[in-house]
Design a protein around this motif. Structure first.
Motif: not given
Length: 445
Positions: A321-330
């Protein structure tokens, strides 16, 4: 699933009903005849079929259907209601004691899957009820039965009580329960011996064990592939032992499924669990209403949600969830999501739980499962840096990745394009999630 053929037949019957603006008694009679034939072909006990179709016809001939503005839908609702009632009505959950050990005695014919089911059930209840299980090996007749239970125990990290050289299962059962009480185990599952067919010696032994250990539950394990014969088996075990419930095994196979539609009605005892695969986690609570919906081709979304929730790692979900909010999804995160999806089962079994899945019967869903494997292979062929930063993957890198994964450059391009589109979509979802903190969940789930 065991009811694929039956479900398809019901969908064809329903399609004909829905096309009619109104229903006559002749329409109901014709549909009831088709339902009767479909159930008999599924190897449902003929007495059960007769009672089911009689009840459906009588209810359907009332004013609630014939004078309804949507008679087809009303008739289908009646069938769904009666199918649920046939399968036992409301879910019958296990009863657990607060003090001392819960003692479950597994009984059934040889080959029904008692030993594997004992392990699966111990594993499930340890997770769901936080119980401390002990497996007791009382099958002293079948070659390697005790060893099989010991191997299961090792795989699940659950202790197995045995008595080397002891040939009296009564003594083993009694000593196993004593060990549980002495050492603080609050769940004892006794794996008893079976036979190829019911005989007096077997029943006397099982009655003796029952009287010695006074089990909380006596669960009859029935092979879901045995059809009408399972009804006779269940009836005899119930008469002799007064079973408390039934566990149906092999419900993931291409069988007709008549056992499930017959046992609850003929014995009056609930189906409590069903085995749905070969993995030691493949056992589920039996919900009559959900199973009725699946049989009738209406899907089973609630079970799909339960399955998804059981597979979700909450800590990973928060990180994602945090990665998605920070556009860090890889691509590493994408790979993790694929793995969680695979843990839920193959695509075919998941789609069976979706409403209207009957329309997909003609599709080769194995191709979709193969696509998932291909996607994994492509990602595994990337370097750690490429997974973290897919934007650096140029033409030469794409060619290397394709060679390494046994795919084509076009396949790699397709994956990267799809991933980028997914990431953009999830970024939008993530920004929406900020406004509703705590409610944003895993996208693939």
């Amino acid at each position: 699933m065991a009811f694929d053929s039956l479900s398809e037949k019901f969908q064809n019957i329903f399609s004909g009903l829905k096309r009619k603006g109104k229903l006559t008694e002749a329409d109901i009679k014709a549909a009831s005849r088709e339902i009767k034939l479909a159930l008999l072909e599924a190897d449902v006990n003929f007495k059960v079929v007769k009672q089911f179709t009689k009840t459906v016809s009588e209810r359907a001939k009332g004013s609630e259907v014939l004078k309804s503005l949507t008679p087809g839908q009303q008739f289908i609702k009646i069938i769904n209601d009666e199918m649920t009632r046939l399968l036992g009505g409301e879910i019958q959950k296990m009863e657990f004691v607060d003090k001392g050990a819960n003692i479950f005695m597994m009984v059934g014919l040889q080959g029904a899957g008692k030993t594997t089911t004992a392990g699966k059930l111990a594993n499930l209840l340890r997770k769901e009820k936080k119980l401390k299980p002990l497996l007791v090996a009382c099958d002293v007749y079948r070659p390697a039965a005790i060893k099989q239970l010991q191997v299961l125990g090792e795989q699940l990290d659950i202790p197995v009580f045995t008595m080397d050289g002891e040939t009296d299962p009564r003594l083993i059962a009694r000593q196993g329960v004593k060990k549980a009480n002495d050492e603080g185990y609050d769940l004892v599952i006794i794996d008893t011996a079976g036979r190829l067919q019911i005989d007096e010696t077997l029943m006397t032994e099982l009655v003796d064990i029952r009287d010695l250990v006074e089990p909380t539950e006596i669960l009859l394990v029935v092979d879901g592939m045995t059809g009408q014969e399972s009804v006779n088996v269940a009836d005899e075990f119930n008469k002799q032992l007064d079973i408390s419930g039934v566990v149906l095994t092999k419900m993931d196979g291409d069988t007709r499924g008549g056992a499930a539609l017959s046992i609850a009605y003929t014995t009056g005892k609930a189906i409590k669990y069903m085995g749905v695969g070969e993995k030691l986690s493949d056992i589920e609570l039996f919900y009559p209403d959900r199973m009725a919906s699946r049989i009738l081709g209406m899907g089973d979304v609630l079970s799909l949600i339960d399955k998804a929730q059981s597979m979700v790692d909450e800590e990973k979900a928060r990180e994602l969830e945090e990665k998605l909010r920070n556009s860090e999804f890889d691509l590493n995160d994408f790979l993790d999501q694929l793995k969680q999806l695979q843990q839920m089962g193959n695509l075919s079994s998941l789609l069976e739980m979706m409403p209207g899945a009957g329309k997909l019967k003609g599709m080769d869903l194995s191709m979709a499962d193969g696509q998932t494997k291909q996607t994994e292979a492509i990602i595994y062929s990337m370097t750690p840096e490429e997974r973290r930063k897919p934007q650096i993957i140029n033409g030469s890198r794409r060619k290397r990745i394709a060679n390494g994964s046994g795919t084509s450059v076009a396949d790699v391009n397709r994956l990267l394009k799809g991933f980028e589109q997914s990431r953009k979509m999830m970024k939008q979802m993530g920004s929406m999630g900020k406004a509703k903190k705590g409610r944003f969940k895993m996208p693939f789930m």
